[in-house]
Design a protein around this motif. Structure first.
Motif, PDB file in Angstrom:
ATOM      1  N   ILE A  59      52.004  36.061  50.629  1.00 63.61           N
ATOM      2  CA  ILE A  59      53.374  35.597  50.401  1.00 63.61           C
ATOM      3  C   ILE A  59      53.485  34.071  50.485  1.00 63.61           C
ATOM      4  O   ILE A  59      54.205  33.467  49.716  1.00 63.61           O
ATOM      5  CB  ILE A  59      54.346  36.268  51.388  1.00 63.61           C
ATOM      6  N   CYS A  60      52.756  33.441  51.394  1.00 58.99           N
ATOM      7  CA  CYS A  60      52.910  32.000  51.595  1.00 58.99           C
ATOM      8  C   CYS A  60      52.307  31.218  50.422  1.00 58.99           C
ATOM      9  O   CYS A  60      51.298  31.603  49.844  1.00 58.99           O
ATOM     10  CB  CYS A  60      52.292  31.559  52.917  1.00 58.99           C
ATOM     11  N   ASN A  61      52.962  30.131  50.063  1.00 66.13           N
ATOM     12  CA  ASN A  61      52.509  29.281  48.974  1.00 66.13           C
ATOM     13  C   ASN A  61      51.346  28.406  49.407  1.00 66.13           C
ATOM     14  O   ASN A  61      51.176  28.117  50.590  1.00 66.13           O
ATOM     15  CB  ASN A  61      53.655  28.391  48.486  1.00 66.13           C
ATOM     16  N   LYS A  62      50.578  27.946  48.439  1.00 66.49           N
ATOM     17  CA  LYS A  62      49.474  27.035  48.713  1.00 66.49           C
ATOM     18  C   LYS A  62      50.022  25.640  48.983  1.00 66.49           C
ATOM     19  O   LYS A  62      50.917  25.172  48.281  1.00 66.49           O
ATOM     20  CB  LYS A  62      48.520  26.965  47.528  1.00 66.49           C
ATOM     21  N   SER A  63      49.441  24.985  49.971  1.00 66.59           N
ATOM     22  CA  SER A  63      49.804  23.592  50.244  1.00 66.59           C
ATOM     23  C   SER A  63      49.107  22.689  49.231  1.00 66.59           C
ATOM     24  O   SER A  63      48.189  23.112  48.518  1.00 66.59           O
ATOM     25  CB  SER A  63      49.366  23.206  51.665  1.00 66.59           C
ATOM     26  N   ASN A  76      40.914  27.249  41.626  1.00 70.21           N
ATOM     27  CA  ASN A  76      42.350  27.087  41.797  1.00 70.21           C
ATOM     28  C   ASN A  76      43.127  28.043  40.891  1.00 70.21           C
ATOM     29  O   ASN A  76      43.785  27.637  39.948  1.00 70.21           O
ATOM     30  CB  ASN A  76      42.765  25.634  41.542  1.00 70.21           C
ATOM     31  N   THR A  77      42.998  29.333  41.191  1.00 69.24           N
ATOM     32  CA  THR A  77      43.764  30.371  40.506  1.00 69.24           C
ATOM     33  C   THR A  77      44.439  31.211  41.586  1.00 69.24           C
ATOM     34  O   THR A  77      44.052  31.134  42.758  1.00 69.24           O
ATOM     35  CB  THR A  77      42.866  31.264  39.629  1.00 69.24           C
ATOM     36  N   PRO A  78      45.416  32.021  41.229  1.00 70.91           N
ATOM     37  CA  PRO A  78      46.103  32.835  42.243  1.00 70.91           C
ATOM     38  C   PRO A  78      45.197  33.794  43.010  1.00 70.91           C
ATOM     39  O   PRO A  78      45.520  34.208  44.106  1.00 70.91           O
ATOM     40  CB  PRO A  78      47.151  33.602  41.434  1.00 70.91           C
ATOM     41  N   ARG A  79      44.045  34.163  42.452  1.00 69.24           N
ATOM     42  CA  ARG A  79      43.139  35.111  43.111  1.00 69.24           C
ATOM     43  C   ARG A  79      42.354  34.501  44.265  1.00 69.24           C
ATOM     44  O   ARG A  79      41.758  35.229  45.048  1.00 69.24           O
ATOM     45  CB  ARG A  79      42.136  35.653  42.090  1.00 69.24           C
ATOM     46  N   TYR A  80      42.312  33.162  44.357  1.00 67.12           N
ATOM     47  CA  TYR A  80      41.507  32.507  45.380  1.00 67.12           C
ATOM     48  C   TYR A  80      42.390  31.753  46.362  1.00 67.12           C
ATOM     49  O   TYR A  80      43.363  31.116  45.977  1.00 67.12           O
ATOM     50  CB  TYR A  80      40.504  31.534  44.732  1.00 67.12           C
ATOM     51  N   ARG A  81      42.018  31.852  47.617  1.00 67.18           N
ATOM     52  CA  ARG A  81      42.732  31.149  48.690  1.00 67.18           C
ATOM     53  C   ARG A  81      41.721  30.682  49.723  1.00 67.18           C
ATOM     54  O   ARG A  81      40.578  31.165  49.763  1.00 67.18           O
ATOM     55  CB  ARG A  81      43.739  32.078  49.387  1.00 67.18           C
ATOM     56  N   LEU A  82      42.146  29.773  50.565  1.00 62.23           N
ATOM     57  CA  LEU A  82      41.368  29.379  51.736  1.00 62.23           C
ATOM     58  C   LEU A  82      41.789  30.296  52.872  1.00 62.23           C
ATOM     59  O   LEU A  82      42.980  30.385  53.195  1.00 62.23           O
ATOM     60  CB  LEU A  82      41.620  27.922  52.108  1.00 62.23           C
ATOM     61  N   ALA A  83      40.825  30.965  53.479  1.00 62.04           N
ATOM     62  CA  ALA A  83      41.144  31.894  54.571  1.00 62.04           C
ATOM     63  C   ALA A  83      41.840  31.183  55.723  1.00 62.04           C
ATOM     64  O   ALA A  83      42.663  31.783  56.408  1.00 62.04           O
ATOM     65  CB  ALA A  83      39.879  32.595  55.056  1.00 62.04           C
TER      66      ALA A  83
END
Length: 104
Positions: A59-63, A76-83
């Motif tokens: 739910i939280c947006n990327k900084s 840098n796509t919606p499927r990848y995040r920093l844990a």
């Protein structure tokens, strides 16, 4: 609550957690089974804790910092995040994440 982590060797880890038990997904992973991520100690700078979201919703947006780090790693796509930037909450229950070996 529980989630699944697929590690760099494609081994599957089912992890039970409590909300607020750890500040973020990276800390849960490091304290539960894998200590070779999080070189920047969760500041979103190193890219060693990139995860691919297999199932689930964040739910939280990327900084801006997270976007920058993922852009450098070409993830840098919606499927990848920093844990380290994913807060543990009830929306992660039953989610599946895969660790991505990206160190630049």
């Amino acid at each position: 609550m529980k989630l699944t982590i697929i590690d760099f060797d494609n081994e599957i880890h089912l992890i039970n957690y409590s909300r607020l038990e750890y500040p973020n997904l990276m800390e849960l992973i490091v304290n539960t089974f894998y200590t070779e991520i999080g070189e920047c100690k969760g500041r979103g700078l190193c890219g060693t804790c990139i995860v691919e979201i297999i199932t689930g919703e964040i739910i939280c947006n990327k900084s801006d910092q997270e976007n920058h780090t993922l852009k450098i790693a070409c993830k840098n796509t919606p499927r990848y995040r920093l844990a380290c930037q994913i807060v543990l909450n009830k929306t992660l229950d039953n989610s599946v994440f895969k660790l991505v070996n990206e160190q630049y």
